[in-house]
Motif scaffolding. Structure first.
Motif, PDB file in Angstrom:
ATOM      1  N   GLY A 135      -2.755  32.617  55.802  1.00  0.00           N
ATOM      2  CA  GLY A 135      -1.369  32.283  56.090  1.00  0.00           C
ATOM      3  C   GLY A 135      -1.241  30.924  56.743  1.00  0.00           C
ATOM      4  O   GLY A 135      -2.125  30.484  57.486  1.00  0.00           O
TER       5      GLY A 135
ATOM      6  N   LEU B   3       8.196  36.272  46.563  1.00  0.00           N
ATOM      7  CA  LEU B   3       8.551  35.423  45.416  1.00  0.00           C
ATOM      8  C   LEU B   3       7.679  35.729  44.201  1.00  0.00           C
ATOM      9  O   LEU B   3       8.186  35.874  43.078  1.00  0.00           O
ATOM     10  CB  LEU B   3       8.425  33.955  45.814  1.00  0.00           C
ATOM     11  CG  LEU B   3       9.432  33.460  46.864  1.00  0.00           C
ATOM     12  CD1 LEU B   3       9.140  32.010  47.228  1.00  0.00           C
ATOM     13  CD2 LEU B   3      10.855  33.599  46.358  1.00  0.00           C
ATOM     14  N   ILE B   4       6.364  35.833  44.407  1.00  0.00           N
ATOM     15  CA  ILE B   4       5.480  36.102  43.269  1.00  0.00           C
ATOM     16  C   ILE B   4       5.746  37.491  42.696  1.00  0.00           C
ATOM     17  O   ILE B   4       5.758  37.684  41.467  1.00  0.00           O
ATOM     18  CB  ILE B   4       4.009  35.940  43.690  1.00  0.00           C
ATOM     19  CG1 ILE B   4       3.748  34.511  44.179  1.00  0.00           C
ATOM     20  CG2 ILE B   4       3.081  36.271  42.527  1.00  0.00           C
ATOM     21  CD1 ILE B   4       2.336  34.281  44.676  1.00  0.00           C
TER      22      ILE B   4
ATOM     23  N   PHE C 245      -6.303  34.109  46.183  1.00  0.00           N
ATOM     24  CA  PHE C 245      -5.565  35.220  46.758  1.00  0.00           C
ATOM     25  C   PHE C 245      -6.577  36.237  47.262  1.00  0.00           C
ATOM     26  O   PHE C 245      -7.465  36.663  46.508  1.00  0.00           O
ATOM     27  CB  PHE C 245      -4.636  35.875  45.727  1.00  0.00           C
ATOM     28  CG  PHE C 245      -3.604  34.947  45.153  1.00  0.00           C
ATOM     29  CD1 PHE C 245      -2.370  34.794  45.755  1.00  0.00           C
ATOM     30  CD2 PHE C 245      -3.881  34.213  44.010  1.00  0.00           C
ATOM     31  CE1 PHE C 245      -1.426  33.938  45.222  1.00  0.00           C
ATOM     32  CE2 PHE C 245      -2.945  33.364  43.476  1.00  0.00           C
ATOM     33  CZ  PHE C 245      -1.710  33.215  44.082  1.00  0.00           C
TER      34      PHE C 245
ATOM     35  N   THR D   9       7.550  44.711  51.268  1.00  0.00           N
ATOM     36  CA  THR D   9       6.328  44.008  51.666  1.00  0.00           C
ATOM     37  C   THR D   9       5.778  44.536  52.987  1.00  0.00           C
ATOM     38  O   THR D   9       4.615  44.303  53.309  1.00  0.00           O
ATOM     39  CB  THR D   9       6.589  42.504  51.801  1.00  0.00           C
ATOM     40  OG1 THR D   9       7.669  42.285  52.723  1.00  0.00           O
ATOM     41  CG2 THR D   9       6.966  41.901  50.456  1.00  0.00           C
TER      42      THR D   9
ATOM     43  N   VAL E 177       5.695  34.446  50.365  1.00  0.00           N
ATOM     44  CA  VAL E 177       4.849  34.194  49.190  1.00  0.00           C
ATOM     45  C   VAL E 177       4.727  35.451  48.346  1.00  0.00           C
ATOM     46  O   VAL E 177       4.898  35.432  47.111  1.00  0.00           O
ATOM     47  CB  VAL E 177       3.465  33.677  49.625  1.00  0.00           C
ATOM     48  CG1 VAL E 177       2.506  33.657  48.440  1.00  0.00           C
ATOM     49  CG2 VAL E 177       3.580  32.282  50.224  1.00  0.00           C
TER      50      VAL E 177
ATOM     51  N   TYR F 269       5.426  33.446  56.391  1.00  0.00           N
ATOM     52  CA  TYR F 269       4.963  32.697  55.221  1.00  0.00           C
ATOM     53  C   TYR F 269       4.310  33.647  54.209  1.00  0.00           C
ATOM     54  O   TYR F 269       4.606  33.580  53.004  1.00  0.00           O
ATOM     55  CB  TYR F 269       3.977  31.623  55.658  1.00  0.00           C
ATOM     56  CG  TYR F 269       3.292  30.903  54.523  1.00  0.00           C
ATOM     57  CD1 TYR F 269       3.900  29.827  53.897  1.00  0.00           C
ATOM     58  CD2 TYR F 269       2.031  31.306  54.077  1.00  0.00           C
ATOM     59  CE1 TYR F 269       3.272  29.170  52.850  1.00  0.00           C
ATOM     60  CE2 TYR F 269       1.400  30.659  53.034  1.00  0.00           C
ATOM     61  CZ  TYR F 269       2.027  29.591  52.420  1.00  0.00           C
ATOM     62  OH  TYR F 269       1.392  28.948  51.375  1.00  0.00           O
ATOM     63  N   ASN F 270       3.449  34.529  54.675  1.00  0.00           N
ATOM     64  CA  ASN F 270       2.805  35.486  53.776  1.00  0.00           C
ATOM     65  C   ASN F 270       3.829  36.410  53.125  1.00  0.00           C
ATOM     66  O   ASN F 270       3.731  36.730  51.930  1.00  0.00           O
ATOM     67  CB  ASN F 270       1.767  36.307  54.535  1.00  0.00           C
ATOM     68  CG  ASN F 270       0.558  35.483  54.945  1.00  0.00           C
ATOM     69  OD1 ASN F 270       0.228  34.482  54.306  1.00  0.00           O
ATOM     70  ND2 ASN F 270      -0.097  35.883  56.018  1.00  0.00           N
TER      71      ASN F 270
ATOM     72  N   ASP G 288       1.206  40.429  56.857  1.00  0.00           N
ATOM     73  CA  ASP G 288       2.583  40.016  56.655  1.00  0.00           C
ATOM     74  C   ASP G 288       3.292  39.995  58.009  1.00  0.00           C
ATOM     75  O   ASP G 288       2.675  40.208  59.053  1.00  0.00           O
ATOM     76  CB  ASP G 288       3.283  40.962  55.688  1.00  0.00           C
ATOM     77  CG  ASP G 288       3.610  42.294  56.334  1.00  0.00           C
ATOM     78  OD1 ASP G 288       2.718  42.831  57.031  1.00  0.00           O
ATOM     79  OD2 ASP G 288       4.733  42.795  56.162  1.00  0.00           O
TER      80      ASP G 288
ATOM     81  N   TRP H 123      -5.026  25.429  39.995  1.00  0.00           N
ATOM     82  CA  TRP H 123      -3.861  24.994  40.759  1.00  0.00           C
ATOM     83  C   TRP H 123      -3.678  23.500  40.581  1.00  0.00           C
ATOM     84  O   TRP H 123      -4.542  22.819  40.044  1.00  0.00           O
ATOM     85  CB  TRP H 123      -4.045  25.357  42.233  1.00  0.00           C
ATOM     86  CG  TRP H 123      -2.758  25.394  42.997  1.00  0.00           C
ATOM     87  CD1 TRP H 123      -2.380  24.559  44.008  1.00  0.00           C
ATOM     88  CD2 TRP H 123      -1.691  26.315  42.826  1.00  0.00           C
ATOM     89  NE1 TRP H 123      -1.139  24.907  44.468  1.00  0.00           N
ATOM     90  CE2 TRP H 123      -0.683  25.990  43.758  1.00  0.00           C
ATOM     91  CE3 TRP H 123      -1.488  27.391  41.955  1.00  0.00           C
ATOM     92  CZ2 TRP H 123       0.503  26.691  43.843  1.00  0.00           C
ATOM     93  CZ3 TRP H 123      -0.297  28.093  42.043  1.00  0.00           C
ATOM     94  CH2 TRP H 123       0.674  27.749  42.981  1.00  0.00           C
TER      95      TRP H 123
END
Length: 430
Positions: A105, A142-143, A294, A370, A139, A135-136, A380, A221
């Motif tokens: 993170g 969204l994914i 990941f 989440t 992420v 932040y975690n 998280d 990436w």
């Protein structure tokens, strides 16, 4: 004879008199001054309506006052209980050093060029630890939303396929996923799938780019090149022109804005050079260099959320498509389109207006789900809050912060979905 003539004249004069009277009444009604007060019946109706509005406003005011009083009473009871046990309410702990590490993170900290996203370490504060958890969470959210949408649309279309195998496979997928708890699915993907993969030394490259191992999943990436700084100016202009095109209602000007935005992006590459390069992950015995990685916890959480909510998206898509009038299919067939072309070109675009409201609700649920990450140790925001509360004893302050953050995330997703939904509805209305 004279008497008959007199009686006829009297009848005619009586009829003409009635007509004259009625005309006078009509003319007097039509020529009534605008400011003349209404009749007593109209006045009583106005009073009745005014009284009903006053009564409704009074009832709503009482209900609102009762809710506010209940909330204030609850807060007063909580504050009294805290004071009785010698516990105060303070957010000063957020500025204290955390003293613990987070496995992954990024948080906001001082970098080489001022404030930027940096990896979290134990010397940073509790506030930065919560930001790393946020932040975690963002992420993963969204994914997972992207994965659930793509897979859900494909499965939903498969539910309506004429192929027996595809149709029944999609049905089995939806029924299996929707009828098993999400928490069990997360644990299944983590313990039964991700942790059963080979180690890095034995992992193989899939298609020469993807590395899947029990240490994590690694994909290619994009890395910034020295030309990225110069290209950023062109990219900023292109994005600004694109944004203008989104809010322009004239189709001609909108096309010109989109074309100009794309032109800025292309010219930027020609002038500044390639802003990004593809970084391929390379595995050694104990680590991976390059690419984006990941962790097993993050990968299993993303897969579980994406697969689980894809089943619900599939049902939303299927229901929306089936709500479209059958005449649209017949019209597409009359134009010579096949079943697949009719679905993707004619029917599915019309179903978007039905799909969007339900998708917004599902996206909000993805963000809130989440928090199940605590079951597999993924850091998280909710998991980080647990560590912070155990170390500082500030459970109430921490949970209020977490609740407010989740509320803001949910409201943001709902606002974006509603904004896009209103835009699509306006297009449909035109």
């Amino acid at each position: 004879m004279k008497l008959d003539q007199l009686s006829d004249r009297s009848e005619k004069s009586h009829v003409s008199g009635e007509g004259t009277v009625s005309q006078l009444k009509l003319s007097s009604t039509e020529n009534r001054p605008f400011g003349r007060p209404p009749s007593p019946a109209s006045q009583s109706e106005l009073k009745r309506r005014r009284l009903a509005r006053t009564r409704a406003a009074a009832i709503q005011t009482l209900i609102l006052a009762a809710i506010v009083a209940a909330v204030l009473a609850f807060l007063a009871m909580t504050w009294t209980g805290l004071r009785r046990h010698g516990i105060g309410f303070s957010l000063d702990f957020l500025e204290q050093p955390a003293g613990f590490d987070i496995s992954e993170g990024l948080t906001i900290g001082k970098g080489q060029h001022g404030l930027s996203l940096v990896p979290f370490n134990s010397q940073q504060t509790y506030a930065q630890a919560l930001l790393a958890g946020l932040y975690n969470t963002l992420v993963v959210t969204l994914i997972s939303i992207v994965l659930a949408t793509v897979v859900g649309v494909i499965v939903g279309v498969g539910r309506m396929s004429r192929n027996w195998v595809v149709k029944n496979w999609a049905w089995a997928f939806v029924e299996l996923v929707r009828n098993t708890p999400l928490l069990i699915q997360i644990i299944f993907w983590y313990f039964a799938v991700l942790l059963q993969l080979p180690s890095l030394s034995d992992a193989s490259l899939l298609h020469g780019a993807l590395i899947a191992s029990r240490q994590g999943v690694f994909i290619p990436w994009l890395n910034a090149t020295p030309a990225a700084a110069r290209y950023a100016w062109f990219a900023g202009l292109g994005v600004a022109v694109f944004a203008v095109g989104v809010f322009v209602h004239t189709p001609g000007w909108r096309r010109w804005a989109f074309a100009a935005g794309a032109g800025f992006l292309v010219v930027g590459v020609a002038v500044a050079g390639r802003p990004f390069s593809i970084d391929i992950p390379e595995a050694s015995s104990f680590s991976v260099s390059g690419g984006a990685g990941f962790s097993p916890e993050m990968a299993s959480l993303i897969i579980a959320l994406g697969v689980n909510f894809a089943a619900y998206v599939a049902e939303v898509v299927r229901g929306a498509v089936q709500s479209i009038d059958r005449g649209q299919w017949e019209a597409a067939a009359a134009l010579g389109l096949g079943h697949r072309e009719s679905l993707w070109v004619v029917v599915l675009p019309q179903a978007v207006r039905v799909i969007l409201p339900s998708l917004g609700n599902l996206y909000v649920t993805v963000a809130k789900s989440t928090s199940f990450a605590i079951a597999i140790g993924f850091p998280d925001m909710f998991s980080v809050y647990g560590t912070v509360a155990n170390q500082t004893g500030r459970a109430l302050e921490g949970i209020i912060i977490v609740m407010v953050v989740y509320l803001l995330i949910s409201l943001s997703i709902s606002a974006i979905a509603n904004l896009y939904n209103r835009r699509v509805m306006k297009k449909g209305a035109r």
